[in-house]
Enzyme design. Structure first.
Site, PDB file in Angstrom:
ATOM      1  CG  HIS A  85      -0.378   0.373   2.506  1.00  0.00           C
ATOM      2  ND1 HIS A  85      -0.010  -0.559   3.451  1.00  0.00           N
ATOM      3  CD2 HIS A  85      -0.095   1.583   3.052  1.00  0.00           C
ATOM      4  CE1 HIS A  85       0.458   0.064   4.525  1.00  0.00           C
ATOM      5  NE2 HIS A  85       0.426   1.362   4.311  1.00  0.00           N
ATOM      6  CG  ASP A 132       0.232  -3.999   2.822  1.00  0.00           C
ATOM      7  OD1 ASP A 132       0.494  -3.572   1.685  1.00  0.00           O
ATOM      8  OD2 ASP A 132       0.063  -3.265   3.806  1.00  0.00           O
ATOM      9  CB  SER A 237       3.096   2.226   6.131  1.00  0.00           C
ATOM     10  OG  SER A 237       1.815   1.852   6.525  1.00  0.00           O
TER      11      SER A 237
END
Length: 333
Positions: A85, A132, A237
């Site tokens: 992402h 992910d 992230s």
């Protein structure tokens, strides 16, 4: 109940997907260009400044105008592992990123290719980000510049880490939930692993009813970790979740997860959720170790690859150092 993710919004000529930030704690992808460069949500919470030179495998992804938006880890001389992402738009990679300000020790690299996991839900904005994972291939090796770096080991053992085992996460994300500024200095925090069964039970109740829960959004390719008042958050992230070793530069750290998502940050009801490395160890190793079919990586334009099947391999270049530099737990490749 599925969390709602907001649709893409157009900012300064680029599309970004904003995170869902409901007052009662919405799902937050913990960084990425889809979070408006992570400026409008938090980072490492409850942590401390990382010792200088300790995490030489940490990598920063940066937009040409907005700067740092995601972390990553160096897994081979020309290969970086991060969250799928995170990659959506123009960016470059900074190795030896202990400070957001570029230092004489930090080096910028352009991106040659991305390989996103074939099962990553690219167009699903109403679901937690399963699978992910993305591998980023640089346009040259870090060894070509004689940099002092380390390659993090990757965990292949599905039985590790165990419930309550200590793990560490590092990043430049915000250190207070209400903050809007990234951490200039690389931060670290120690968390503890939860079983997936425990993580699925995470919920928020109001008036005797469950208003938010993880439930079946927690899958086998995820791993959860938390501690009181401590967490990863926006801007973190893609960074590594790992079991710390004893090497002063991080050479024997073992990566077990990738910072991915969660409801809020440091919320006592909801642990952070990470992509589990062991679940996709073979896929990662196969991409890194595909033989080179081209001689000059600089002659290949940046290509985003969405694989159509688990056996489809895309050619990578500059694999000459793979035997010497890539450490995959369970043996050298």
């Amino acid at each position: 109940m599925k969390p709602l993710l907001l649709q893409p919004l157009f900012v300064a000529g680029f599309f970004f997907r904003s995170s869902c930030a409901a007052d009662d704690g919405g799902l937050r992808l913990r960084g990425g260009q889809d979070d408006t460069m992570a400026r409008y949500g938090p980072r490492i919470i409850g942590g401390t400044a990382a010792p200088p030179g300790r995490y030489k495998h940490f990598v920063s992804l940066r937009h040409p105008f907005y700067g740092h938006f995601c972390g990553a880890s160096l897994v081979a001389a020309d290969t970086v592992l991060t969250a799928a992402h995170c990659v959506d738009g123009s960016y470059y990679v900074v190795v030896n990123s202990e400070e957001l300000s570029l230092t004489p020790d930090s080096h910028k690299f352009d991106v040659r290719k991305e390989i996103i996991h074939p099962n990553y839900p690219i167009d699903e904005f109403d679901a937690a980000p399963a699978h992910d994972y993305v591998l980023i291939f640089l346009n040259e090796t870090v060894t070509s510049r004689n940099l002092q770096v380390e390659y993090i080991k990757l965990n292949s053992n599905s039985d590790e880490p165990k419930q309550n085992d200590p793990v560490t996460v590092v990043g430049h994300g915000v250190n207070e939930y209400s903050s809007t500024e990234l951490s200039e200095t690389l931060m670290e925090v120690e968390l503890f692993v939860l079983s997936n069964e425990q993580c699925k039970e995470s919920k928020l109740e109001s008036g005797g009813q469950v208003v938010l829960s993880y439930g079946d959004d927690i899958t086998d390719e995820m791993i959860c970790a938390q501690d009181v008042g401590e967490d990863s958050c926006q801007g973190d992230s893609g960074g590594p979740l790992f079991v710390k070793g004893n090497d002063p530069g991080g050479a024997d750290d073992v990566q077990v997860g990738i910072v991915s998502w969660g409801y809020g940050c440091a919320d006592p009801n909801f642990p952070g959720v990470y992509s589990r490395i062991s679940e996709e160890y073979e896929w990662i190793a196969r991409q890194i170790c595909t033989p080179c079919l081209h001689s000059n990586p600089r002659s290949i334009t940046v290509e985003r690859v969405y694989q159509s099947g688990s056996t489809k391999l895309s050619p990578h270049c500059d694999r000459s150092t793979i035997h010497q530099s890539t450490k995959l737990v369970g043996g050298w490749i």
